[in-house]
Design a protein around this motif. Structure first.
Motif, PDB file in Angstrom:
ATOM      1  N   GLY A 115       0.803  -1.229   0.000  1.00 30.92           N
ATOM      2  CA  GLY A 115       0.000   0.000   0.000  1.00 30.92           C
ATOM      3  C   GLY A 115       0.830   1.271   0.000  1.00 30.92           C
ATOM      4  O   GLY A 115       0.308   2.362   0.187  1.00 30.92           O
ATOM      5  N   ARG A 164      -2.367  14.935  10.141  1.00 29.47           N
ATOM      6  CA  ARG A 164      -1.979  14.826   8.726  1.00 29.47           C
ATOM      7  C   ARG A 164      -0.487  15.102   8.531  1.00 29.47           C
ATOM      8  O   ARG A 164       0.139  15.809   9.300  1.00 29.47           O
ATOM      9  N   GLY A 219      -7.543   7.950   1.957  1.00 26.48           N
ATOM     10  CA  GLY A 219      -7.617   9.320   1.447  1.00 26.48           C
ATOM     11  C   GLY A 219      -7.601  10.284   2.609  1.00 26.48           C
ATOM     12  O   GLY A 219      -7.990   9.925   3.723  1.00 26.48           O
ATOM     13  N   ALA A 250      -7.259  14.408  -1.070  1.00 24.99           N
ATOM     14  CA  ALA A 250      -6.632  13.508  -2.049  1.00 24.99           C
ATOM     15  C   ALA A 250      -6.970  12.062  -1.693  1.00 24.99           C
ATOM     16  O   ALA A 250      -6.821  11.652  -0.528  1.00 24.99           O
ATOM     17  N   GLY A 279      -6.302   7.976  -2.318  1.00 18.60           N
ATOM     18  CA  GLY A 279      -5.234   7.061  -2.755  1.00 18.60           C
ATOM     19  C   GLY A 279      -5.832   5.950  -3.611  1.00 18.60           C
ATOM     20  O   GLY A 279      -6.485   5.032  -3.097  1.00 18.60           O
ATOM     21  N   GLU A 294      -4.634   3.361  -5.483  1.00 16.52           N
ATOM     22  CA  GLU A 294      -4.225   1.945  -5.327  1.00 16.52           C
ATOM     23  C   GLU A 294      -4.925   1.315  -4.121  1.00 16.52           C
ATOM     24  O   GLU A 294      -5.389   0.179  -4.161  1.00 16.52           O
TER      25      GLU A 294
HETATM   26  P1  AMP Z   1      -1.552  12.460   1.570  1.00 18.14           P
HETATM   27  O1  AMP Z   1      -1.294  13.229   0.302  1.00 18.14           O
HETATM   28  O2  AMP Z   1      -0.298  12.051   2.272  1.00 18.14           O
HETATM   29  O3  AMP Z   1      -2.559  13.127   2.451  1.00 18.14           O
HETATM   30  O4  AMP Z   1      -2.208  11.081   1.133  1.00 18.14           O
HETATM   31  C1  AMP Z   1      -3.508  10.958   0.635  1.00 18.14           C
HETATM   32  C2  AMP Z   1      -3.755   9.501   0.300  1.00 18.14           C
HETATM   33  O5  AMP Z   1      -2.840   9.061  -0.706  1.00 18.14           O
HETATM   34  C3  AMP Z   1      -3.494   8.559   1.479  1.00 18.14           C
HETATM   35  O6  AMP Z   1      -4.627   8.484   2.285  1.00 18.14           O
HETATM   36  C4  AMP Z   1      -3.195   7.261   0.764  1.00 18.14           C
HETATM   37  O7  AMP Z   1      -4.405   6.608   0.426  1.00 18.14           O
HETATM   38  C5  AMP Z   1      -2.504   7.694  -0.490  1.00 18.14           C
HETATM   39  N1  AMP Z   1      -1.030   7.586  -0.375  1.00 18.14           N
HETATM   40  C6  AMP Z   1      -0.184   8.428   0.259  1.00 18.14           C
HETATM   41  N2  AMP Z   1       1.099   8.017   0.118  1.00 18.14           N
HETATM   42  C7  AMP Z   1       1.065   6.878  -0.619  1.00 18.14           C
HETATM   43  C8  AMP Z   1       2.067   5.969  -1.119  1.00 18.14           C
HETATM   44  N3  AMP Z   1       3.373   6.165  -0.911  1.00 18.14           N
HETATM   45  N4  AMP Z   1       1.646   4.893  -1.842  1.00 18.14           N
HETATM   46  C9  AMP Z   1       0.320   4.691  -2.094  1.00 18.14           C
HETATM   47  N5  AMP Z   1      -0.655   5.517  -1.658  1.00 18.14           N
HETATM   48  C10 AMP Z   1      -0.304   6.592  -0.921  1.00 18.14           C
END
Ligand code: AMP
Length: 441
Positions: free
Chosen positions: A128, A267, A292, A315, A317, A319
């Motif tokens: 993940g 966050r 997300g 945002a 995620g 995958e």
């Molecule tokens: P963020 O931008 O850190 O707030 O992340 C938003 C969402 O992006 C998270 O909740 C995850 O679902 C996804 N995400 C963040 N970092 C990764 C990563 N390295 N690989 C896969 N998904 C990610």
């Protein structure tokens, strides 16, 4: 066979069999966002690195350890050397575009989205967690009212509901204060954590005086132990922020969106203020399980040289959402690969097939054929595999008679018609070539 080249670590290929999941999510996001009056914005995959250093924050892992940076050496004489970074998130580029295109003088709030595109973070790959992954992104820029926060959360929640996931998920929410109260909160946190600072991980020992909020976000169990004794954020924020947060929660109650208050949700990026929220599986809230996250960022546009402009974003995620959809056996719409399959038997039929394929694709039909398979049986099998609705068959006899057989692949009925009437015949059978209409037959 020993492979000479392999995927870079932390990346993956998306094979045709998985495309329906990606399309399902991107289509769902697009449909919902357009329905809420959001406009689609596409920004470059790389930006001036400072955008992320200033926004995401110098003291965050994303900037300190995970940025994919590149240096331009001023190859052309009219360019100065510049430092770029592959985007580690969408928000920075969106805010740059907001200012660059004068969106601050448009009616506010300006509502923008991206249905899903690549994001780069050079972290340690694990389940993940990739180095190149995809996010969909939503930004509401230019209004700070609780109603705007609630509406943004409503849009996010409806997207997860459309994906069939809402019953498995929880919305966690917190408020981390504004520009005015955050310095006081940080001071208080430092004084609370200072007595046991030698028990923190080395990263957090360094962060204690630069950005103690990051410690709350640390996944190390020894840091979490200390964090669990800290005062809750809602008790530290100023009266104005608390009132704002209570109003957001009241609107969510009104919308019947259930949420969990998470006093430690801060966050991972520095620019957040006030409302922060994150989507988790109800039964799994561990390390890499967030599907997300978002929150408001009221000072970012000002930091980029624009007017003081409150905003809120999210945002998702992709995958991790796909993993969840698969885990819960949610059926996603298939992508039809062809409406019509061209079957040809014999040398003469090949040339005729070429013309029919050319004419039908010109007319807007999705048409496919099996090259290298010469028998009727093998070509019918191929037509079934791509779930074609009709097969047009030209054998030796039809080639001489200037006819074709049109076979309904679902009802096992067929008809022989004049070759020159194919288009007209199809236009009656498939009166409107739009995908939705074709799918009905
Ligand atoms: P963020 O931008 O850190 O707030 O992340 C938003 C969402 O992006 C998270 O909740 C995850 O679902 C996804 N995400 C963040 N970092 C990764 C990563 N390295 N690989 C896969 N998904 C990610």
């Amino acid at each position: 066979m020993k492979l000479k080249y392999k995927l870079p670590r932390g990346t993956y290929d998306i094979l045709p069999k998985d495309q329906p999941y990606w399309q399902f999510i991107k289509n769902t996001v697009t449909k919902r966002c357009l329905g809420f009056g959001y406009g689609e914005l596409e920004t470059p995959i790389y930006e001036n690195a400072e955008i992320f250093q200033k926004g995401v924050g110098e003291s965050t892992d994303v900037v300190q350890k995970e940025m994919f940076e590149t240096h331009r050496m001023g190859l052309f004489e009219d360019e100065k050397e510049e430092k770029y970074a592959l985007r580690p998130e969408f928000t920075g580029g969106f805010c740059r575009a907001y200012l660059e295109h004068g969106m601050h003088i448009w009616p506010q709030p300006v509502k923008l989205f991206h249905p899903g595109g690549p994001i780069f973070r050079y972290g340690r790959p694990q389940k993940g967690r990739f180095r190149q992954f995809q996010q969909f992104n939503i930004e509401t820029i230019g209004n700070e009212e609780p109603l705007t926060h609630a509406l943004t959360i409503l849009l996010v929640w409806q997207i997860y509901s459309d994906l069939g996931l809402d019953k498995y998920l929880t919305l966690q929410i917190n408020s981390i204060g504004c520009k005015k109260c955050q310095p006081k909160i940080k001071k208080r946190l430092i004084s609370e954590i200072e007595p046991c600072q030698d028990k923190l991980c080395s990263d957090c020992q360094r962060r204690l005086y630069t950005n103690p909020l990051r410690i709350i976000d640390c996944k190390e169990s020894r840091c979490q132990k200390i964090v669990s004794d800290l005062p809750h954020m809602v008790d530290l924020i100023c009266t104005e922020c608390r009132k704002h947060f209570m109003d957001v929660l009241e609107y969510l109650d009104e919308l019947k969106i259930t949420y969990d208050l998470n006093p430690f949700l801060v966050r991972g990026l520095d620019y957040y203020t006030r409302t922060t929220f994150e989507i988790y599986d109800k039964k799994d809230r561990g390390g890499q399980s967030s599907l997300g996250g978002g929150g408001s960022y009221d000072n970012l546009i000002e930091l980029y040289g624009g007017p003081l402009t409150p905003a809120i974003g999210f945002a998702g995620g992709i995958e991790r959402i796909i993993d969840k959809i698969k885990e819960k056996n949610i059926i996603v719409p298939e992508i039809a690969q062809a409406d019509i399959f061209m079957i040809h038997i014999g040398a003469r039929a090949k040339k005729i097939a070429l013309h029919i394929i050319s004419d039908l694709s010109e007319a807007g039909y999705r048409i496919s054929c099996a090259v290298g398979k010469d028998t009727l049986k093998s070509q019918l099998k191929a037509a079934n595999k791509v779930k074609a609705k009709l097969a047009i068959i030209v054998g030796q006899r039809e080639a001489l008679d200037k006819t074709v057989i049109v076979k309904n692949m679902f009802e096992v009925t067929q008809e022989t018609i004049e070759r020159k009437e194919v288009l007209e015949y199809l236009s009656k059978l498939l009166p409107n070539k739009k995908e939705s209409e074709i799918d009905k037959i």
